[in-house]
Write an enzyme that holds these catalytic residues in place. Structure first.
Site, mmCIF file in Angstrom:
data_model
loop_
_atom_site.group_PDB
_atom_site.id
_atom_site.type_symbol
_atom_site.label_atom_id
_atom_site.label_comp_id
_atom_site.label_asym_id
_atom_site.label_seq_id
_atom_site.Cartn_x
_atom_site.Cartn_y
_atom_site.Cartn_z
ATOM 1 N N ASP A 104 0.846 -1.203 0.000
ATOM 2 C CA ASP A 104 0.000 0.000 0.000
ATOM 3 C C ASP A 104 0.878 1.249 0.000
ATOM 4 O O ASP A 104 2.048 1.204 0.410
ATOM 5 C CB ASP A 104 -0.884 0.034 1.258
ATOM 6 C CG ASP A 104 -1.881 -1.114 1.289
ATOM 7 O OD1 ASP A 104 -2.161 -1.680 0.216
ATOM 8 O OD2 ASP A 104 -2.363 -1.437 2.395
HETATM 9 N N1 URA Z 1 -1.431 -5.970 3.903
HETATM 10 C C1 URA Z 1 -1.889 -4.699 3.907
HETATM 11 O O1 URA Z 1 -2.921 -4.398 4.497
HETATM 12 N N2 URA Z 1 -1.193 -3.767 3.249
HETATM 13 C C2 URA Z 1 -0.010 -4.019 2.602
HETATM 14 O O2 URA Z 1 0.615 -3.107 2.039
HETATM 15 C C3 URA Z 1 0.452 -5.349 2.630
HETATM 16 C C4 URA Z 1 -0.267 -6.305 3.275
#
Ligand code: URA
Length: 236
Positions: A104
């Site tokens: 993310d």
């Molecule tokens: N899980 C999440 O919620 N975000 C990420 O970036 C990776 C795994």
């Protein structure tokens, strides 16, 4: 190989931009300007320069680990945010590279980058269950049953089936290590949301047996060693 193809393969130029560069006399071969894209060159012996820089053809695939900083998107283009490839701006043929899965925007940590589609597919395929370990910082103290719930699987909002068994290690009431064997969208954040908690910070530490290099600061990257590349290509 044709000169225009060689220029494209060594740079990020499209075929039409390479043709323009040739027509504008920006390309020379062994010290002489060459304008025709159909000119054949010998990769091993001819020296091709674009704007005074020698072009080098990358043979074989490239494999990197990056310490992803926050506020950068794992994508090859984005209109709203900087992309992780901005960090790699001086790598040749950068448009051929892709991230192995995504983190993310606000997640930091280990990001793999390659131009080897088979390798990245192997790592991300649910069939191969490459474990991924994340450190998460939580808004609320963790409930007592959290470890058990992660182990048993949690049904995420909008999903029918529970998550696969995952490991949760409590570092403190608000800091944990989570190891997942699958990669659903926003999975870590959604698992804690299902427990009534909220992830305030998320950092990926490890994929399979490959851990983020402690010498890499946020925004730095390095090539993977041959051992790291092959360990990720083996079933866990
Ligand atoms: N899980 C999440 O919620 N975000 C990420 O970036 C990776 C795994």
């Amino acid at each position: 190989m044709r000169l225009d193809k060689y220029v494209c393969e060594c740079t990020q130029l499209t075929r039409s931009l390479a043709t323009q560069a040739l027509r504008s006399k920006r390309v020379n071969v062994n010290g002489r300007v060459v304008k025709s894209g159909s000119t054949k060159i010998a990769i091993a012996t001819d020296i091709v320069m674009l704007d005074g820089q020698t072009l080098v053809l990358h043979e074989g695939f490239r494999y990197y680990m990056m310490h992803k900083p926050p506020a950068m998107v794992c994508a090859n283009t984005d209109f709203d945010h900087p992309i992780v490839f901005d960090i790699m701006y001086d790598e040749p043929a950068i448009n051929k590279l892709h991230t192995v899965g995504r983190l993310d925007l606000d997640t930091t940590g280990l990001l793999l980058i390659t131009d080897d589609g088979k390798w990245s597919h192997f790592i991300t395929s649910p069939k191969h269950h490459k474990p991924k370990t994340y450190r998460a910082w939580l808004a609320e103290p963790l409930i007592d049953t959290a470890e058990k719930q992660f182990e048993n699987g949690i049904t995420l909002r909008g999903e029918k089936d529970p998550t696969q068994p995952a490991t949760l290690k409590r570092i403190s009431d608000t800091e944990v290590l989570v190891t997942l064997n699958e990669g659903k969208y926003h999975q870590v954040k959604r698992m804690f949301a299902a427990l009534g908690n909220h992830v305030e910070g998320l950092h990926r530490e490890k994929i399979g047996d490959v851990a983020l290099d402690e010498d890499l600061n946020e925004g730095e990257y390095r090539e993977l060693s041959p051992d790291e590349v092959s360990s990720l290509a083996k079933p866990s």
